[in-house]
Structures are given as structure tokens and as C-alpha cells.
Design a protein around this motif. Structure first.
Motif, short mmCIF file in Angstrom:
data_model
loop_
_atom_site.label_atom_id
_atom_site.label_comp_id
_atom_site.label_asym_id
_atom_site.label_seq_id
_atom_site.Cartn_x
_atom_site.Cartn_y
_atom_site.Cartn_z
N ALA A 117 -51.83 -32.44 51.68
CA ALA A 117 -53.06 -32.80 52.37
C ALA A 117 -54.29 -32.07 51.85
CB ALA A 117 -52.90 -32.53 53.86
N ALA A 118 -54.18 -31.35 50.77
CA ALA A 118 -55.34 -30.63 50.22
C ALA A 118 -56.38 -31.64 49.74
CB ALA A 118 -54.90 -29.74 49.07
N PRO A 119 -57.65 -31.28 49.84
CA PRO A 119 -58.69 -32.20 49.36
C PRO A 119 -58.58 -32.38 47.84
CG PRO A 119 -59.63 -30.07 49.96
CD PRO A 119 -58.20 -30.04 50.38
N PRO A 120 -58.94 -33.55 47.35
CA PRO A 120 -58.86 -33.79 45.89
C PRO A 120 -59.74 -32.80 45.12
CG PRO A 120 -59.34 -35.82 47.09
CD PRO A 120 -59.41 -34.70 48.08
N SER A 121 -59.28 -32.45 43.94
CA SER A 121 -60.02 -31.52 43.08
C SER A 121 -60.17 -32.12 41.70
CB SER A 121 -59.27 -30.20 42.97
OG SER A 121 -59.12 -29.61 44.23
N ARG A 122 -61.21 -31.65 41.02
CA ARG A 122 -61.51 -32.15 39.67
C ARG A 122 -61.90 -30.97 38.80
NH1 ARG A 122 -65.73 -36.83 37.94
NH2 ARG A 122 -66.61 -35.68 36.22
N MET A 123 -61.22 -30.84 37.67
CA MET A 123 -61.51 -29.78 36.71
C MET A 123 -61.83 -30.41 35.37
SD MET A 123 -58.56 -28.09 38.73
CE MET A 123 -58.02 -29.69 38.85
N THR A 124 -62.81 -29.87 34.66
CA THR A 124 -63.20 -30.38 33.35
C THR A 124 -62.85 -29.33 32.31
OG1 THR A 124 -65.01 -31.61 34.36
CG2 THR A 124 -65.12 -31.28 31.98
N ILE A 125 -62.17 -29.76 31.26
CA ILE A 125 -61.79 -28.86 30.17
C ILE A 125 -62.41 -29.38 28.89
CG2 ILE A 125 -59.87 -27.91 28.86
CD1 ILE A 125 -58.22 -28.00 31.39
N ARG A 126 -63.14 -28.48 28.20
CA ARG A 126 -63.87 -28.87 26.98
C ARG A 126 -63.56 -27.92 25.84
NH1 ARG A 126 -68.03 -29.29 30.93
NH2 ARG A 126 -68.91 -31.38 31.01
N ASP A 127 -63.64 -28.49 24.65
CA ASP A 127 -63.73 -27.68 23.45
C ASP A 127 -64.69 -28.41 22.52
OD1 ASP A 127 -62.30 -29.71 22.20
OD2 ASP A 127 -60.60 -28.47 21.64
N ARG A 128 -64.73 -28.04 21.27
CA ARG A 128 -65.69 -28.65 20.35
C ARG A 128 -65.42 -30.15 20.19
NH1 ARG A 128 -61.66 -26.73 18.82
NH2 ARG A 128 -60.70 -25.65 17.18
N GLY A 129 -66.23 -30.95 20.85
CA GLY A 129 -66.14 -32.39 20.69
C GLY A 129 -65.18 -33.12 21.60
N GLN A 130 -64.37 -32.43 22.40
CA GLN A 130 -63.42 -33.08 23.29
C GLN A 130 -63.68 -32.66 24.72
OE1 GLN A 130 -59.61 -31.77 21.69
NE2 GLN A 130 -59.23 -33.87 21.01
N THR A 131 -63.60 -33.63 25.64
CA THR A 131 -63.73 -33.34 27.06
C THR A 131 -62.65 -34.12 27.81
OG1 THR A 131 -66.11 -33.05 26.85
CG2 THR A 131 -65.27 -33.42 29.06
N PHE A 132 -61.96 -33.42 28.70
CA PHE A 132 -60.91 -34.03 29.52
C PHE A 132 -61.11 -33.62 30.97
CE2 PHE A 132 -59.30 -33.93 25.28
CZ PHE A 132 -58.66 -35.15 25.14
N ILE A 133 -60.85 -34.56 31.86
CA ILE A 133 -60.95 -34.29 33.29
C ILE A 133 -59.55 -34.32 33.88
CG2 ILE A 133 -61.81 -35.13 35.50
CD1 ILE A 133 -64.22 -36.23 33.99
#
Length: 152
Positions: A117-133
Motif C-alpha cells: 500500500a505504499a504510495p507510488p515512487s519514481r526514481m530517475t537514473i542518468r549517465d552520459r546520454g542515457q536516462t531511465f525512470i
């Protein structure tokens, strides 16, 4: 050594490899091939690798919380994260992100509850030229690639 009823001289003996020598060569080839195939460390750790690792660890934490009936927390920092609570060896200790990989999140801590039941979370991970959520809904985690130039 005897062949056709007569003794062979040392220089007439058959030249070749013994079974042990062949096994050693095969073992060396096998280890070399596995290092080549699994050699992700040769090209360095990327944002995609770290995003997938975080999603896998979040799924494991959700499973552990469900099995143990105890909540856990994920404490986030720009260059590391760690799970608080729980008994899973795979989740122990602080995970330091590789040089050049940076993480940002909505909150500094993410709850992992036994009931999901935890609220949804969003984390962004980046390096040179790449981004992932990485999104976590309390039970499962997903990784989505962000196109270059898109807002996260």
C-alpha cells in the motif's frame, strides 16, 4: 611401450596430448568464453544496468516485506541507496552508484510495505546520454528508457 610385438624407442613413441592436458585446455577455453560473454564489466556500468539493478532490488524488497510481514525503506541519495530493515542478504549494505551515474527521486525515502500500500515512487537514473525512470508501485518495479531531450 610395446607396439606390434616390439618395444618402441623413446623417439618412436606417439606424440600427442594426454586427457588431463585436453581437460585443462577445455577449462581455460570455457572460462575465457564465459568472461567474454558475461563481460559487462569490460564496457563499464551504465544507467540502464543500474536502473535494472534498482528495479530488481525493489521487487526483492517487496517480496521480503510480504513474506516477513515487516515494512522496509529505501533510502536514496544522488550517488547511492540502501535498504533499511529486512533480512535479505542481497539488500544489505549501501549500494554506491558508479562514477558518472546519478540518481534523483521525488522523495529521499521510499516505503516498501508488506501489503503493497505504499504510495507510488519514481526514481530517475542518468549517465552520459542515457536516462531511465524506475517506477515502484509498492509491489512491482518497472524501468522505462527516456528519449534524449525528453523531460523527466
Amino acid at each position: 611401450m610395446v607396439a606390434n610385438g616390439r618395444a618402441l624407442k623413446p623417439d618412436e613413441r606417439r606424440q600427442g596430448m594426454t586427457l588431463i592436458e585436453m581437460l585443462v585446455v577445455l577449462a581455460i577455453i570455457g572460462v575465457s568464453a564465459s568472461l567474454l560473454v558475461l563481460g559487462g564489466g569490460l564496457r563499464g556500468t551504465t544507467a540502464q544496468t543500474e536502473a535494472n539493478r534498482l528495479a530488481d532490488r525493489l521487487r526483492l524488497a517487496a517480496d521480503e516485506a510480504l513474506i516477513d510481514g515487516r515494512p522496509m525503506r529505501l533510502r536514496l541519495a544522488p550517488s547511492s541507496y540502501e535498504f533499511i530493515g529486512g533480512d535479505a542478504d542481497a539488500l544489505r549494505g549501501r549500494h554506491i552508484l558508479p562514477k558518472g551515474v546519478v540518481m534523483s527521486a521525488q522523495d529521499a525515502e521510499v516505503s516498501v510495505d508488506p501489503d503493497g500500500a505504499a504510495p507510488p515512487s519514481r526514481m530517475t537514473i542518468r549517465d552520459r546520454g542515457q536516462t531511465f525512470i524506475v517506477t515502484f508501485d509498492g509491489l512491482g518495479a518497472d524501468v522505462v528508457a527516456v528519449a534524449d531531450g525528453a523531460r523527466t
